[in-house]
Every structure is written in structure tokens, then in C-alpha cells.
Write a protein that holds these residues in place. Structure first.
Motif, PDB file in Angstrom:
ATOM      1  N   ILE A   1       0.976  -1.144   0.135  1.00 62.04           N
ATOM      2  CA  ILE A   1      -0.011   0.090   0.030  1.00 62.04           C
ATOM      3  C   ILE A   1       0.923   1.217  -0.068  1.00 62.04           C
ATOM      4  CG2 ILE A   1      -1.674   1.378   1.408  1.00 62.04           C
ATOM      5  CD1 ILE A   1      -3.165  -1.378   2.458  1.00 62.04           C
ATOM      6  N   HIS A   2       1.837   1.213   0.962  1.00 63.96           N
ATOM      7  CA  HIS A   2       2.689   2.420   0.935  1.00 63.96           C
ATOM      8  C   HIS A   2       3.431   2.679  -0.310  1.00 63.96           C
ATOM      9  CE1 HIS A   2       6.041   4.940   3.044  1.00 63.96           C
ATOM     10  NE2 HIS A   2       6.678   4.324   2.230  1.00 63.96           N
ATOM     11  N   GLU A   3       3.900   1.702  -0.947  1.00 61.81           N
ATOM     12  CA  GLU A   3       4.557   1.922  -2.431  1.00 61.81           C
ATOM     13  C   GLU A   3       3.737   2.318  -3.577  1.00 61.81           C
ATOM     14  OE1 GLU A   3       7.520   2.735  -1.909  1.00 61.81           O
ATOM     15  OE2 GLU A   3       8.689   1.492  -0.687  1.00 61.81           O
ATOM     16  N   SER A   4       2.671   1.459  -3.514  1.00 62.59           N
ATOM     17  CA  SER A   4       1.829   1.329  -4.878  1.00 62.59           C
ATOM     18  C   SER A   4       0.475   2.345  -4.743  1.00 62.59           C
ATOM     19  CB  SER A   4       1.447  -0.014  -5.133  1.00 62.59           C
ATOM     20  OG  SER A   4       0.466  -0.447  -4.329  1.00 62.59           O
ATOM     21  N   VAL A   5       0.341   2.893  -3.417  1.00 66.11           N
ATOM     22  CA  VAL A   5      -0.799   3.790  -3.374  1.00 66.11           C
ATOM     23  C   VAL A   5      -0.266   5.053  -2.743  1.00 66.11           C
ATOM     24  CG1 VAL A   5      -3.084   4.194  -2.528  1.00 66.11           C
ATOM     25  CG2 VAL A   5      -2.409   2.015  -2.774  1.00 66.11           C
ATOM     26  N   GLY A   6       0.294   4.919  -1.421  1.00 64.43           N
ATOM     27  CA  GLY A   6       0.786   6.289  -0.810  1.00 64.43           C
ATOM     28  C   GLY A   6       1.700   7.216  -1.541  1.00 64.43           C
ATOM     29  N   HIS A   7       2.698   6.432  -2.141  1.00 66.33           N
ATOM     30  CA  HIS A   7       3.803   7.317  -2.880  1.00 66.33           C
ATOM     31  C   HIS A   7       3.105   7.884  -4.197  1.00 66.33           C
ATOM     32  CE1 HIS A   7       6.959   7.565  -0.183  1.00 66.33           C
ATOM     33  NE2 HIS A   7       7.177   6.209  -0.179  1.00 66.33           N
ATOM     34  N   PRO A   8       2.419   7.084  -5.087  1.00 65.38           N
ATOM     35  CA  PRO A   8       1.897   7.682  -6.319  1.00 65.38           C
ATOM     36  C   PRO A   8       1.033   8.841  -6.207  1.00 65.38           C
ATOM     37  CG  PRO A   8       1.559   5.383  -5.940  1.00 65.38           C
ATOM     38  CD  PRO A   8       2.352   5.554  -4.966  1.00 65.38           C
ATOM     39  N   LEU A   9       0.386   8.627  -5.131  1.00 64.82           N
ATOM     40  CA  LEU A   9      -0.793   9.736  -4.735  1.00 64.82           C
ATOM     41  C   LEU A   9      -0.148  10.983  -4.385  1.00 64.82           C
ATOM     42  CD1 LEU A   9      -3.838   7.464  -4.172  1.00 64.82           C
ATOM     43  CD2 LEU A   9      -2.972   8.046  -6.589  1.00 64.82           C
ATOM     44  N   GLU A  10       1.149  11.031  -4.203  1.00 65.32           N
ATOM     45  CA  GLU A  10       1.685  12.499  -3.681  1.00 65.32           C
ATOM     46  C   GLU A  10       1.622  13.343  -4.820  1.00 65.32           C
ATOM     47  OE1 GLU A  10       4.972  10.501  -0.446  1.00 65.32           O
ATOM     48  OE2 GLU A  10       5.563  10.746  -2.585  1.00 65.32           O
ATOM     49  N   LEU A  11       1.230  14.394  -4.426  1.00 67.81           N
ATOM     50  CA  LEU A  11       0.856  15.630  -5.465  1.00 67.81           C
ATOM     51  C   LEU A  11       2.418  16.080  -6.070  1.00 67.81           C
ATOM     52  CD1 LEU A  11      -0.940  17.158  -7.418  1.00 67.81           C
ATOM     53  CD2 LEU A  11      -1.461  18.719  -5.672  1.00 67.81           C
ATOM     54  N   ASP A  12       3.375  16.145  -5.039  1.00 64.86           N
ATOM     55  CA  ASP A  12       4.531  16.735  -5.645  1.00 64.86           C
ATOM     56  C   ASP A  12       5.092  15.850  -6.646  1.00 64.86           C
ATOM     57  OD1 ASP A  12       5.270  14.838  -3.615  1.00 64.86           O
ATOM     58  OD2 ASP A  12       6.733  15.948  -2.677  1.00 64.86           O
ATOM     59  N   ARG A  13       5.001  14.398  -6.351  1.00 65.10           N
ATOM     60  CA  ARG A  13       5.451  13.488  -7.550  1.00 65.10           C
ATOM     61  C   ARG A  13       4.750  13.728  -8.548  1.00 65.10           C
ATOM     62  NH1 ARG A  13       8.333   8.361  -5.223  1.00 65.10           N
ATOM     63  NH2 ARG A  13       8.203   8.943  -3.143  1.00 65.10           N
ATOM     64  N   VAL A  14       3.286  13.795  -8.542  1.00 68.96           N
ATOM     65  CA  VAL A  14       2.533  13.847  -9.785  1.00 68.96           C
ATOM     66  C   VAL A  14       2.890  15.049 -10.659  1.00 68.96           C
ATOM     67  CG1 VAL A  14       0.172  14.248 -10.591  1.00 68.96           C
ATOM     68  CG2 VAL A  14       0.573  12.887  -8.629  1.00 68.96           C
ATOM     69  N   LEU A  15       3.147  16.063  -9.866  1.00 70.00           N
ATOM     70  CA  LEU A  15       3.562  17.305 -10.706  1.00 70.00           C
ATOM     71  C   LEU A  15       4.910  17.482 -11.233  1.00 70.00           C
ATOM     72  CD1 LEU A  15       2.092  19.971  -8.137  1.00 70.00           C
ATOM     73  CD2 LEU A  15       1.157  19.037 -10.410  1.00 70.00           C
ATOM     74  N   GLY A  16       5.822  16.526 -10.605  1.00 73.59           N
ATOM     75  CA  GLY A  16       7.424  16.625 -11.200  1.00 73.59           C
ATOM     76  C   GLY A  16       8.357  17.150 -10.147  1.00 73.59           C
ATOM     77  N   TYR A  17       7.868  17.523  -9.036  1.00 71.80           N
ATOM     78  CA  TYR A  17       8.917  17.988  -8.137  1.00 71.80           C
ATOM     79  C   TYR A  17       9.764  16.871  -7.503  1.00 71.80           C
ATOM     80  CZ  TYR A  17       6.593  22.446  -8.234  1.00 71.80           C
ATOM     81  OH  TYR A  17       6.052  23.468  -8.531  1.00 71.80           O
ATOM     82  N   GLU A  18       9.408  15.667  -7.704  1.00 73.93           N
ATOM     83  CA  GLU A  18      10.531  14.558  -7.217  1.00 73.93           C
ATOM     84  C   GLU A  18      11.118  14.131  -8.244  1.00 73.93           C
ATOM     85  OE1 GLU A  18      11.523  13.289  -4.146  1.00 73.93           O
ATOM     86  OE2 GLU A  18      10.605  15.110  -3.194  1.00 73.93           O
ATOM     87  N   ALA A  19      11.090  14.563  -9.543  1.00 76.47           N
ATOM     88  CA  ALA A  19      11.338  13.743 -10.859  1.00 76.47           C
ATOM     89  C   ALA A  19      12.957  13.514 -10.702  1.00 76.47           C
ATOM     90  CB  ALA A  19      11.260  14.605 -12.014  1.00 76.47           C
ATOM     91  N   ASN A  20      13.703  14.080 -10.063  1.00 80.62           N
ATOM     92  CA  ASN A  20      15.341  13.853 -10.025  1.00 80.62           C
ATOM     93  C   ASN A  20      15.436  12.619  -9.055  1.00 80.62           C
ATOM     94  OD1 ASN A  20      17.784  14.300 -10.931  1.00 80.62           O
ATOM     95  ND2 ASN A  20      18.323  15.332  -9.017  1.00 80.62           N
ATOM     96  N   LEU A  21      14.725  12.636  -8.140  1.00 81.99           N
ATOM     97  CA  LEU A  21      15.181  11.504  -7.127  1.00 81.99           C
ATOM     98  C   LEU A  21      13.909  10.335  -7.348  1.00 81.99           C
ATOM     99  CD1 LEU A  21      17.133  10.740  -4.837  1.00 81.99           C
ATOM    100  CD2 LEU A  21      15.136  11.180  -3.130  1.00 81.99           C
ATOM    101  N   ALA A  22      13.039  10.625  -6.660  1.00 84.93           N
ATOM    102  CA  ALA A  22      11.890   9.499  -6.324  1.00 84.93           C
ATOM    103  C   ALA A  22      11.068   9.358  -7.746  1.00 84.93           C
ATOM    104  CB  ALA A  22      11.122   9.751  -5.169  1.00 84.93           C
ATOM    105  N   GLY A  23      11.078  10.237  -8.694  1.00 76.17           N
ATOM    106  CA  GLY A  23      10.403   9.968  -9.661  1.00 76.17           C
ATOM    107  C   GLY A  23       9.213  10.687  -9.829  1.00 76.17           C
ATOM    108  N   THR A  24       8.219  10.424 -10.853  1.00 78.50           N
ATOM    109  CA  THR A  24       6.820  11.123 -10.837  1.00 78.50           C
ATOM    110  C   THR A  24       6.015  10.152 -10.840  1.00 78.50           C
ATOM    111  OG1 THR A  24       6.923  10.603 -13.232  1.00 78.50           O
ATOM    112  CG2 THR A  24       7.809  12.676 -12.298  1.00 78.50           C
TER     113      THR A  24
END
Lengths: 547, 438
Positions: free
Chosen positions: A308-331
Motif C-alpha cells: 500500500i505504501h509503495e503502490s498507493v501512498g507514494h504515487p498519490l503524492e501531488l509533488d510527485r505527480v507534478l514533477g517535483y520529485e522527478a530527479n530522485l523518487a520519480g513522478t
């Protein structure tokens, strides 16, 4: 603590008698010092006002201040030896400002008025310097000041008040139980955290919070020197937002699963679990290597929590969705368009996933986030459909909303707050359905307990998870233990293969104590609740290799 | 002042040592400053700066150990730290594995501190990040990056006359560039002690080129492929192997270096004979601290020589049990390479897959050092010596031990994450599934 240090010190490879400097996030202090209450609220308010006034006088249009006192106690043992006891305190102030439409941040542990004022000015200077390469000004969702507030984790026994000797005696008993039952090696650990966090902002909030969480854990190893094989089994505990009362024996909080071990809700018997772990680690040495193929996967909360943590918690973080984590954790594969379509089938219709920062006993439970936003719960996936993300004050306007979801968090006073995951949990099925029923209803399956290896791609599609205990199910019954098991899937396919969910009586928490994100990296602690759940037709690979 | 000179550090350490008559005592001083800037969506997102100076006192009474830290440096505070450590030692349980502290040591003198890096300020970082952003925007792409620089020192002294001092600078820059349609992503990274060696322009150009070239990737079936691993990818797997070379774990039978029936694989040929890996704190490319936290010297150590396990790391306790010399885990390693450039390695590949970097690499089995993870930000199909087209990312399940037995060719080593690693061509690398992630 860096994740690498933690892995090294808490499990296999543990050997050094002294901890690396990176482990101690703060100053090492005596156990008695952990009971000092720290500065009173009035003193913290005066310091906060110094910072806010200094920032405003230099041109900040917004400022917030976090005065943090972070107390930690870590106990490390192996076999009959205490390897180390670390008590630490970290105290200081972090000041965040908006000036010229740009964020600036500075921190100091010099808690004198002149140092605090200078720190606030530095934050404003940094904001102004970086405004040169800022494309658009920060848009901050309004947050009405909440005045002076106090919030505490509702604990029954403060772990820091329990004598160290009592804790060591417990770990020695845990290790003794493991060794007596055939373990070759055992490492056991206790981790306790108390975050005393004071927040103030130019909105008019002055919030004092006292947050507690803890993690009892161990790793038991069994070795067969003749074959050269070794296997281990980690504790089935959950790191949790409770006091020392979690380490009690309460039959009402135990569930005995079919043909398998005991699992725990809100009271964890560490000695009992270590006894079982030793026997199961030995059993793993002769377990059958899994034939690769498709299986119906029955996942215990101690395993599914990480998924749940990896496949729901992280992908639904808006900063990832927008690209703010693109250089490390991804989008994220869960794009804004998929949310806006209001029809993206994240999972099957029985899948309901909630974000919840007010859920009792969880590690993400607080009264207010690190921007002074009162905490709440909200739906992320409803009846299988994606309905929301997780956001902070400077992001929420992008969702067309006017109120932050309260997802701001900083690891410490000297790290800048940003969007972090709230507790994200799978809701139990309303109809009565137990794990016993679920196994009876499964023809060809694997039942997995415990957290194992995990890996997921940078957009959160393809993942691979393992576990601690794997039981083969044939025609409605457990027939034996398996080894070399890992399940691979695609997030959307996996959640759409969700076929059955047990009821609330089986609902338990999983937690992660050191969830990493950001550059520079920060950790946070968060819980994920769920009942035992079945996913049909999941791909299982065999991870056995020879070197 | 976060960076103390050797003389200043020695003066404080000697003063603290004079405050106690404990059986043994160790004092560590660490300090430094660091600054960072982060950008995403072609705009700065966060930035920060920190300064720190801290002192740690470890007191030993018999086999009881207590440690306390402090970051105030007046005489009363220094003495308070000593008293607190003594109090903790009195209350601590005995550590039966406690080993006496080492006496005076001779340390190497790595040249790891560069003034230019030490003098970096917020406008310098904004300028470097801004130049990269400008270049990305000119290409009509979207970039996210991170620049962090630091200067630091550490000094150690003990009641047996040991003293060590080391100072270091570092700068790291990495960036990921994505195409507006979300079908291409490229990455580049560099890390140095000397900021003048950091060329953010050329790294940005590489990431731009990879992002453009990786658009609209084709799917290949998972399976075993010949791969060319760029140093970033290869180094990630090899560093896991180097970190797992603890002798005690091997002796206890729970390591990839444990032998069936007992004992270790020290002296056995475990890898391809072209694999030689050593560590050396004075290496000019990756200078690092000449001493460990316990005060034991980091010297040139060969871990694998022509594929043979030559050394394992020993804690002081385990070294005494086994009659060996304490040998700390290295802070960086050098893997010997060949003479070919990455381009030449590609040219010499009939069919294969070029991997830029790995992501979310996690252990699966400590016995076989099996790891899983994914390719990311530039994965390409090579046919008859030429990059033909981008391919979708793969999940791998592979062990560095197996990988370094399937070695076909090595290129010229490059610095990556504080190590020197060559690009390498590997046959039969196991990709177990496909990923849709870009």
C-alpha cells in the motif's frame, strides 16, 4: 538515522560496538535527560515571535517557525549482549519565509534572540537570491490562524519513563527465547521517539505538540553449516504511534492465523513472536522452493502494508505527480488527467483507500501538520476510482481546492518541510469475512506474512515484493511452507485483481519508521492499516539463485 | 567557525582529555557547512544551508562505555560533556566485546579539501542551477535537479595518544530531464571534491540528449541480455558487494562469503580474473578520510585481486578472535578497468542493451547477493555496434557476483558516487519483467 545505518545495525551484519556518527540525530544524552520537559510554551512563543517579526521586517510576506526538541532512544542487542544504548536530543529552530514570491529557509541551534533574528534574515536573503530563478510566485492556500493550541499523542505509558534496565531485560528475554528455540543468531532492538514540536506562523497560530511513536523489532537467523544455507525471520511487530503499553500481552489483541503464527493488533508480545520466529526460521531452511507462476495471493497486513505504501501512498503524492520529485523518487503514473477524468479505475470496486492523519495509534497521527493545518481524513480511492491526491498549502490550488490537506512534514527543525505521506489505509469489507474463510475459499494460492524485499519503478507501475513467511494453499488448506517467493505486478492490474477483503476484526496496522524522500533526503514515519486481502492471479517468481 | 584547523582541533581535544581519569577516553570533533539548491519544473523549489560543529566524548570504565555529544565549546560545557559520558558509562551494562582503543597511528594524507569548493555561497549555487535551467528551457524540456556542496573536517584523539585530522570538500550535481509528452527521460550526475571539475553544462547536455533519444521506447521481451552498464549502474551493484565484505558475518555463516561446511571464501577465486577492486584514501580521483571512526587507518587495501577474495573487513573485536588485523570498511573503492571508452564498448557490441542507471535496487537474498531493481532514464537497444532505439525499462533480478562472472569487457573507470567504476559489458544479465515507467 540513515536507512543504510539502520539496516546494518538492526539486522544482519551487526557487529560494531560503537555506532557511526550518522546514526545519532542529535546530541547523545543520559536517559534521565530524556525526561526533562524542555522550555515551556511561553518561552517558545517569545522565540517564535522574534523570528516572525525579524522575517516580516526584512520583507517576508509570510513566515513560519518550527521550534523542535527531538528525543530518541535506541537499544541494540545481539544474543546475550547489549551492543549499544543511544539516548539523543536535538533542539533548534527552523524558519521558513516567502519573500519576492519565493521560499527561503534557514535554521539554527543557537536559541538566543539575536541568533534567531539573524536566522530569519538569512531565510529572507535566500528567498530573494533564489527569486532570480523562480518562474512563478508561490501560491499559498489560506489558513486561518488557530491561536494557541496544545496536542499530545494519547499514550498510556511514556516509554522514556520506563527504566532502561527493564527494556534491556525484555530484549534479553526475547533473545533467550529465540536461542532456546533453535536460532543461531538474534538481533533485537527498541526504538522510541518523542517529538516536541512548536509551530508558529504569521497567520496567527501557536501550536505545541507532543508526539510519541515506537518500534520493537528483531531478526532471528538459523544456519545449517552442512548445507551452507541460512534463513532469517524478522519480527511481525508494527512500528506504532503508541506508548510502552504496546509491549504488553493482551489475548484480545491477538489473532491466530490458520496453521501459522500469531499476529498482533495493538498489543505485541515480543517474546512469543521471537519464539515462533526461531522455529519458523529453521523451518525455512527446508521449505520447498516455489514453482514460478500465477497464484492467488493472500496478503497479511504485515505484508500488504508496504505494498500500500509503495503502490498507493507514494504515487498519490501531488509533488510527485507534478514533477517535483522527478530527479530522485520519480513522478507518478497517477496523473492529474486521470484524477480529473473521475473514472480512473485504480482498483476493483471493493477497494477503498483513505488518507487519515487522525487515526488512533498510527505514526502519522498529529493534531496539526508542519504548516499549522488541522489534520483530517479524506478519500483517495473510492469504490476503486481515484478521487484525490495528498497536498500541502502551496500545491492545493492546483487541485482546484482552497484548503490544504495537511500533508506538510519536516524530519527535524533543521530540515525544510514539504509534502509527505499521511497514513494511507485500505478499508475493511463491511461483510463478516475472516482469514480462515479466505483460505478455505482459495484453490491455488500463497499466503504471505511480514515485510520483505520491496522495489517499485519511478512512476509506480511495476513492483516486486517479497515477505517473511510464505505458505502454500491448495484446495482451501495450507499444505506447507514455501521459499524463494516474490510477487511482481503492475499497480493498476494488482489493485484491480483485489478479490476479497476481510472485515474490521482483522484490521491491523503496518508501519514504516524511516520512509525516505526529498533532496537532501529526509525520513518520516507513517502507518498503513488493512485487513488480510486476496489478489487473484498474481505473478510469482522464484528468487533462488546459486553463486 | 565550523572548520577548525588541525591545531585548533588538537587544542580542544587535549583539553577535553584532561578532564577525566577514565580507563580510556576518546574525543571526536566534527564540523562543516553545506548548502544546497533544488529545482523542478524549470524553477527553484527549495534551498538551504547548514553549519555545524559538534564534539563527542566516549568514556570507558572497565568494559562499560558512555558517550555524550555537545555543540557548545566553553570550558564548562566541555567538562559537562565529559561528566555526562562518565555518568552514562557508570550506568551502562558491560560490553563483553569491548576492545581497547588503539594507540598512536600513522595516517595517509589525502588531498581532499579544495578551497574553491569550500568557498561556495548561495549565489554560486543559484548561478550553476540557473545555467542548467536556461539550457533545459532552450531545449523546450522540463528539468529537475539538485546541487549540494559541503566542506567539513573531522578530528579524533584518545587517551592513548592517538590523534587524527582530516578535512574534505565535496560537490554533487544531478539532474533528470523529461520531454513534455512524458515519453522521454534522461539523467546525468557528477560528484567531485573540486567544484572546478564540475561541468553542469556538459552534464545537462548529456541528460537532454538522453531525454530526447529515449522518447517512444519499444518493448522488448524480458529475459537474459548482454548489457552495457554505465558506471552509475554498475557501481550501484558493486558497492553493495563491497559493503557486504564483513568477516564476522562470513565466519558466522550468513554472508555470500561463507563457505559450505564452515569457514569463509577468503583466497578463493570468486569473480572473473579481470576484476580487481581496491580502496585507497589517497587516490587522487576519490580522496577520502584516512581513518575510521575508531581511529584505525584506512590504507590501500585490495579486496579482490584478479577475481580472488583478498581481504574482508574486520572489527577490532573480530580481528582479535581470528588473529587478524582490524580492517575498516572502505569509504570508497576503485575497480580497475580497460582502455575502451563507453562509445567503443557500444561499438563492439553485436546485440545488447545500454543501461544509464538503476533505481530502487533492493536485496533479495544475502546468501547469493541477489538484488532487484529497475533501469531508468535512458535504456537503449544496441544492434551491430550502434544504438538503434530506446527500449522500455526493465526490472532486473541479478547478483553482482554472478554479473562479475559474466564479464565481457571493461571500459575506462569514471568517478561515480565517490567510487571509480568502469563501464562494463556483461552477458546474460537477467531482466525479469517490463516496466511502463518513463
Amino acid at each position: 538515522m540513515k536507512r543504510r545505518d539502520f539496516v546494518k545495525l538492526s539486522g544482519l551484519g551487526m557487529g560494531a560496538s560503537l555506532l557511526p556518527a550518522g546514526l545519532v540525530a542529535g546530541h547523545r544524552i543520559s536517559a534521565e535527560d530524556l525526561l526533562n520537559s524542555g522550555p515551556d510554551t511561553a518561552v517558545k512563543k517569545r522565540m517564535a515571535d522574534v523570528a516572525l517579526n525579524a522575517a516580516k521586517s526584512k520583507g517576508a510576506t509570510y513566515a513560519d517557525v518550527r521550534i523542535g526538541r527531538y528525543l530518541r532512544q535506541y537499544l541494540f542487542t545481539r544474543e546475550n549482549k547489549v551492543q549499544n544504548i543511544v539516548n539523543s536530543e536535538s533542539y533548534g529552530i527552523g524558519i521558513r519565509v516567502i519573500a519576492n514570491g519565493t521560499w527561503g529557509f534557514a535554521s539554527t541551534n543557537e536559541m538566543k534572540p539575536e541568533s534567531i533574528a539573524r536566522c530569519a534574515e538569512e531565510a529572507v536573503e535566500m528567498a530573494k537570491a533564489n527569486a532570480e530563478i523562480q518562474l512563478e510566485p508561490v501560491v499559498l492556500a489560506p489558513q486561518k490562524g488557530v491561536g494557541e493550541q496544545v496536542w499530545k499523542t494519547p499514550i498510556k505509558k511514556n516509554a522514556f519513563e520506563i527504566p532502561v534496565k527493564e527494556k534491556i531485560d525484555l530484549l534479553m528475554e526475547v533473545n533467550g527465547a529465540a536461542l532456546k528455540n533453535g536460532a543461531s543468531f538474534v538481533n533485537s532492538n527498541l526504538f522510541f521517539v518523542n517529538e516536541q514540536k512548536y509551530f508558529a506562523s504569521t497567520d496567527g497560530s501557536y501550536i505545541d505538540q507532543d508526539v510519541h511513536r515506537m518500534w520493537p523489532t528483531f531478526t532471528v537467523s538459523a544456519i545449517n553449516k552442512q548445507t551452507g544455507r541460512f534463513k532469517s525471520r524478522d519480527a511481525l511487530s508494527a512500528p506504532i504511534g503508541m506508548g510502552y503499553e504496546y509491549l504488553s500481552d493482551n489475548p484480545a489483541e491477538k489473532i491466530i492465523v490458520p496453521n501459522g503464527p500469531t499476529v498482533y493488533r495493538y498489543a505485541y508480545n515480543m517474546i512469543e513472536d521471537a519464539t515462533a520466529a526461531a522455529l519458523q526460521a529453521k523451518e525455512k531452511l527446508t521449505a520447498k522452493s516455489v514453482p514460478a507462476g500465477k497464484y492467488d495471493m493472500i496478503l497479511d497486513p504485515s505484508n500488504l502494508g508496504l505494498t500500500i505504501h509503495e503502490s498507493v501512498g507514494h504515487p498519490l503524492e501531488l509533488d510527485r505527480v507534478l514533477g517535483y520529485e522527478a530527479n530522485l523518487a520519480g513522478t507518478s503514473f497517477a496523473t492529474m488527467e486521470k484524477l480529473q477524468s473521475k473514472s480512473f479505475q485504480y482498483g476493483s470496486k471493493i477497494v477503498n483507500l483513505k488518507a487519515d492523519k487522525i487515526q488512533p495509534n498510527t505514526m502519522g497521527l498529529v493534531g496539526y501538520d508542519d504548516e499549522g493545518v488541522p489534520c483530517k481524513q479524506w478519500d483517495l480511492v473510492k469504490n476503486g476510482v481515484l478521487v484525490n491526491f495528498q497536498a500541502t498549502r502551496d500545491q492545493v490550488h492546483l487541485l482546484g481546492e482552497k484548503e490544504s490537506q495537511g500533508c506538510s512534514f519536516a524530519e527535524s527543525w533543521d530540515s525544510v518541510q514539504f509534502q509527505r505521506m499521511p497514513n494511507v489505509s485500505l478499508q475493511p469489507h463491511p461483510e463478516k469475512y475472516s482469514i480462515h474463510d479466505m483460505i478455505k475459499d482459495t484453490e491455488k494460492g500463497i499466503y504471505i506474512l511480514g515485510r520483505g524485499s520491496s522495489s517499485i519503478d519511478q512512476q509506480r507501475y511495476n513492483f516486486q515484493f517479497s515477505g517473511q513467511l510464505f505458505y502454500e494453499i491448495k484446495d482451501g488448506a495450507i499444505v506447507g511452507m514455501l521459499d524463494d517467493v516474490a510477487y511482481q505486478s503492475n499497480t493498476q492490474e494488482f489493485w484491480n485483481s483485489c478479490a476479497r477483503i476481510c472485515d474490521k476484526d482483522d484490521y491491523r496496522l503496518f508501519g514504516t519508521f524511516f520512509d525516505g524522500k526529498g533532496q537532501p533526503g529526509q525520513v518520516s514515519a507513517v502507518s498503513h492499516g488493512c485487513p488480510t486481502t486476496r489478489f487473484n492471479g498474481v505473478n510469482v517468481i522464484n528468487t533462488g539463485r546459486k553463486i | 567557525m565550523a572548520i577548525l584547523s588541525q591545531e585548533e582541533a588538537r587544542k580542544i581535544i587535549d583539553k577535553v582529555l584532561s578532564y577525566s581519569k577514565a580507563d580510556e577516553m576518546k574525543v571526536e570533533l566534527t564540523g562543516g557547512r553545506s548548502g544546497n539548491i533544488r529545482f523542478a519544473r524549470n524553477s527553484v523549489s527549495t534551498a538551504g544551508a547548514t553549519n555545524n560543529l559538534s564534539l563527542s566524548v566516549t568514556v570507558v570504565l572497565g568494559k562499560r562505555i558512555g558517550t555524550s555529544d555537545i555543540n557548545e565549546f566553553d570550558d564548562a560545557s566541555l567538562e559537562k560533556a565529559v561528566r555526562r559520558a562518565e555518568e552514562m558509562a557508570r550506568l551502562a551494562p558491560e560490553n563483553p566485546e569491548y576492545m581497547p582503543m588503539p594507540g598512536p597511528q600513522t595516517y595517509a594524507k589525502p588531498q581532499a579539501f579544495v578551497e574553491t569548493t569550500a568557498n561556495m555561497k548561495a549565489p554560486d549555487r543559484a548561478k550553476l542551477a540557473g545555467a542548467s535551467i536556461k539550457s533545459i528551457m532552450a531545449s523546450q524540456l522540463s528539468g529537475a535537479g539538485f546541487l549540494e556542496d559541503s566542506s567539513s573536517f573531522n578530528a579524533i584523539g584518545n587517551s592513548k595518544g592517538l590523534f587524527g585530522y582530516h578535512k574534505n570538500t565535496s560537490v554533487n550535481f544531478s539532474l533528470t530531464i523529461r520531454t513534455p509528452d512524458g515519453t522521454g527521460s534522461g539523467y546525468a550526475a557528477g560528484d567531485y571534491n573540486d567544484v572546478t571539475k564540475l561541468n553542469t553544462g556538459s552534464l545537462t547536455d548529456i541528460a537532454i540528449q538522453k531525454a530526447k533519444a529515449s522518447q517512444k521506447a519499444a518493448a522488448l521481451e524480458p529475459g537474459k541480455y548482454t548489457v552495457i552498464l554505465e558506471p552509475l549502474a554498475a557501481g550501484e551493484l558493486i558497492q553493495f558487494m563491497i559493503r557486504a565484505m564483513d568477516a564476522r558475518t562470513a565466519d558466522e555463516g550468513r554472508s555470500f562469503l561463507s563457505k559450505k561446511g564452515g569457514g569463509t571464501r577468503l583466497g578463493e577465486k570468486l569473480l572473473d580474473e579481470r576484476v580487481t577492486i581496491y580502496s585507497d584514501p589517497t587516490d587522487v580521483q576519490i580522496p577520502s578520510s584516512p581513518f575510521s571512526a575508531e581511529g584505525y587507518p584506512h590504507e590501500r587495501v585490495t579486496w579482490f585481486d584478479k577475481g580472488v577474495v583478498k581481504n574482508m573487513s574486520y572489527s577490532a573485536f573480530w580481528a582479535k578472535q581470528k588473529g587478524a588485523k582490524p580492517l575498516p570498511e572502505p569509504s570508497g573503492f576503485v575497480m580497475s578497468g580497460g582502455t575502451q571508452s563507453l562509445a567503443e564498448l557500444i561499438k563492439g557490441t553485436e546485440k545488447g542493451i545500454l543501461v544509464t542507471r538503476f533505481w530502487y535496487t533492493r536485496w533479495l537474498d544475502p546468501q547469493t547477493l541477489l538484488y532487484t531493481g529497475l533501469t531508468r532514464d535512458g535504456t537503449f537497444y544496441i544492434d551491430k555496434g550502434q544504438i538503434k532505439h530506446p527500449v522500455k525499462n526493465f526490472r532486473f533480478n541479478e547478483s553482482p557476483v554472478i554479473m562479475l562472472n559474466n564479464l565481457e569487457a571493461l571500459g575506462i573507470p569514471e568517478r561515480t558516487r565517490g567510487n571509480m567504476v568502469p563501464p562494463m559489458r556483461i552477458r546474460d544479465f537477467t531482466f525479469s519483467s517490463l516496466s511502463d515507467a518513463v
